[in-house]
Write a protein that holds these residues in place. Structure first.
Motif, PDB file in Angstrom:
ATOM      1  N   ALA A   1      57.994  27.123  34.319  1.00 16.12           N
ATOM      2  CA  ALA A   1      57.437  28.443  34.602  1.00 16.12           C
ATOM      3  C   ALA A   1      58.513  29.452  34.977  1.00 16.12           C
ATOM      4  O   ALA A   1      58.377  30.651  34.700  1.00 16.12           O
ATOM      5  CB  ALA A   1      56.411  28.335  35.730  1.00 16.12           C
ATOM      6  N   LEU A   2      59.594  29.006  35.595  1.00 14.72           N
ATOM      7  CA  LEU A   2      60.664  29.905  36.038  1.00 14.72           C
ATOM      8  C   LEU A   2      61.730  30.138  34.980  1.00 14.72           C
ATOM      9  O   LEU A   2      62.670  30.903  35.215  1.00 14.72           O
ATOM     10  CB  LEU A   2      61.330  29.345  37.304  1.00 14.72           C
ATOM     11  N   GLY A  19      58.894  38.909  45.802  1.00 14.89           N
ATOM     12  CA  GLY A  19      60.069  38.049  45.740  1.00 14.89           C
ATOM     13  C   GLY A  19      59.831  36.731  45.031  1.00 14.89           C
ATOM     14  O   GLY A  19      60.764  35.950  44.848  1.00 14.89           O
ATOM     15  N   TYR A  20      58.575  36.465  44.618  1.00 15.48           N
ATOM     16  CA  TYR A  20      58.251  35.200  43.972  1.00 15.48           C
ATOM     17  C   TYR A  20      58.276  35.336  42.450  1.00 15.48           C
ATOM     18  O   TYR A  20      57.858  36.353  41.892  1.00 15.48           O
ATOM     19  CB  TYR A  20      56.875  34.703  44.410  1.00 15.48           C
ATOM     20  N   GLY A  21      58.743  34.282  41.807  1.00 16.46           N
ATOM     21  CA  GLY A  21      58.718  34.234  40.348  1.00 16.46           C
ATOM     22  C   GLY A  21      57.552  33.443  39.824  1.00 16.46           C
ATOM     23  O   GLY A  21      57.226  33.527  38.638  1.00 16.46           O
ATOM     24  N   THR A  64      69.199  39.104  40.637  1.00 10.64           N
ATOM     25  CA  THR A  64      67.915  39.703  40.970  1.00 10.64           C
ATOM     26  C   THR A  64      66.757  38.853  40.467  1.00 10.64           C
ATOM     27  O   THR A  64      65.597  39.185  40.727  1.00 10.64           O
ATOM     28  CB  THR A  64      67.801  41.112  40.357  1.00 10.64           C
ATOM     29  N   ALA A  65      67.034  37.787  39.746  1.00 14.11           N
ATOM     30  CA  ALA A  65      65.965  36.914  39.247  1.00 14.11           C
ATOM     31  C   ALA A  65      65.192  36.314  40.430  1.00 14.11           C
ATOM     32  O   ALA A  65      65.774  35.941  41.445  1.00 14.11           O
ATOM     33  CB  ALA A  65      66.557  35.804  38.389  1.00 14.11           C
ATOM     34  N   ARG A  66      63.877  36.248  40.263  1.00 18.22           N
ATOM     35  CA  ARG A  66      63.030  35.707  41.337  1.00 18.22           C
ATOM     36  C   ARG A  66      62.990  34.193  41.214  1.00 18.22           C
ATOM     37  O   ARG A  66      62.330  33.656  40.333  1.00 18.22           O
ATOM     38  CB  ARG A  66      61.633  36.326  41.254  1.00 18.22           C
ATOM     39  N   ARG A  67      63.688  33.503  42.093  1.00 15.07           N
ATOM     40  CA  ARG A  67      63.824  32.050  42.023  1.00 15.07           C
ATOM     41  C   ARG A  67      63.083  31.398  43.188  1.00 15.07           C
ATOM     42  O   ARG A  67      63.521  30.404  43.730  1.00 15.07           O
ATOM     43  CB  ARG A  67      65.305  31.669  42.022  1.00 15.07           C
TER      44      ARG A  67
END
Length: 341
Positions: free
Chosen positions: A252-253, A203-205, A158-161
């Motif tokens: 940042a991610l 949906g963006y990280g 579920t991580a936003r990559r």
């Protein structure tokens, strides 16, 4: 075998991808790391470029199978009751090498023992064993709760990559997006976020701004994400240099908690770099520079294993003159700093 108990936990981690010196690519991998007695198990293995089997980009069925295997609800994949604990981040092939361990039940407890580096079907503990590491005895309730949480919705997939790229130089953004997709990070390009539906923004990280994006554009993008109810990392592009921008976005991610990172500080000034690491690891420093004609120059500055603590590393003054930037990498993280005078 020691009767003392160790604590068992899980934490998000990342194998930093990137565009390396010479144009080579390194894949980005998000995974769940094992935390033993409050410390990453991977960090106990010195400088090892590897990820756990609990990676975010494996198919759901395989991810579930890996979790159930660690719970000993399925047979061991390797002879002698051995399980892969960390494997190759590029291909996960045993032939590239993997850290394995015997995982077994002892009453209600789970025991991890006989850690080894393995490249063939059977491990040679005398030759490739991690002597002095473990055994670790975990309380069954704590161990099962941690792993089963991954099956109850706390899933790293579920991580936003994905990253939204905002800027005026479409050609540069296209190159950046292609580089990010090559290493496993989704990227989309837009002039602003006004017409992007809220469900897509969620949906963006991260959102990355080119240097040509003005204050009004940046403020409008931030408002759009705020209206969508999503908190994303904001990246201000330092220079139109693709490897540098990729490194900024990778940082940042990074989902790793600050206390769980190997590379914790980078300072660049007066011809040297100050680097701080929390465990023995290989650190690579690379300089990216724009000359007076805005041509890009890249040069390797340092590549070596550093012990825990703060280190001052002299830099080649020719590589960091003018408008220049330094990227520091370990196997798990990346930091970027502009060179100051």
């Amino acid at each position: 075998m020691s009767a003392a108990y160790a604590t068992f936990g899980l934490a998000p981690a990342m194998r930093a991808g990137g565009v390396l010196a010479g144009g080579a690519y390194q894949a980005h991998r998000d995974f769940v790391d094992f935390v033993v007695d409050g410390r990453s198990l991977l960090f106990r293995l010195s400088d090892l470029d590897a990820v756990s089997p609990l990676a975010a980009d494996v198919p759901p069925a395989i991810f579930t199978a890996q979790v159930r295997a660690l719970l000993l609800e399925a047979g061991a994949p390797l002879p002698g009751g051995r399980y892969v604990v960390y494997g190759c981040p590029e291909c996960a092939d045993l032939g590239c090498g993997a850290v394995t361990a015997v995982i077994e039940r002892d009453g209600d407890d789970y025991v991890w023992r006989d850690f080894a580096w393995q490249t063939e079907e059977r491990a040679d503990l005398n030759l490739n064993g991690y002597h002095g590491m473990g055994p670790f005895r975990f309380r069954g309730e704590e161990y099962r709760a941690a792993l089963r949480s991954l099956l109850d919705g706390t899933d790293p997939r579920t991580a936003r990559r994905r990253v939204l790229l905002i800027g005026a130089r479409v050609a540069l953004l296209a190159k950046l997006a292609a580089a990010l997709r090559t290493i496993g990070i989704g990227a989309d390009i837009a002039h602003d976020a006004e017409r992007v539906p809220p469900e897509e923004l969620r949906g963006y990280g991260a959102v990355a701004f080119g240097r040509a994006a003005g204050p009004e554009t940046r403020a409008a993008v931030r408002r759009a994400f705020a209206r969508a109810g999503v908190d994303v990392a904001h990246v201000d592009g330092l220079a139109p240099i693709v490897p540098l921008l990729v490194a900024q976005i990778e940082h940042a991610l990074d989902p790793t908690p600050a206390e769980g990172r190997r590379l914790t500080r980078l300072v660049t000034a007066d011809g040297e770099a100050g680097v701080e690491v929390t465990s023995p690891c290989r650190v690579v420093l690379t300089a990216h520079r724009l000359d007076r004609l805005h041509r890009t120059h890249t040069r390797a500055l340092f590549d070596g294993v550093l012990e825990p603590g703060h280190h001052r590393i002299p830099l080649d003054t020719r590589a960091v003159k003018g408008e220049s930037f330094v990227v520091a990498r370990t196997t798990g993280s990346v930091l970027v700093e502009a060179m100051t005078r």
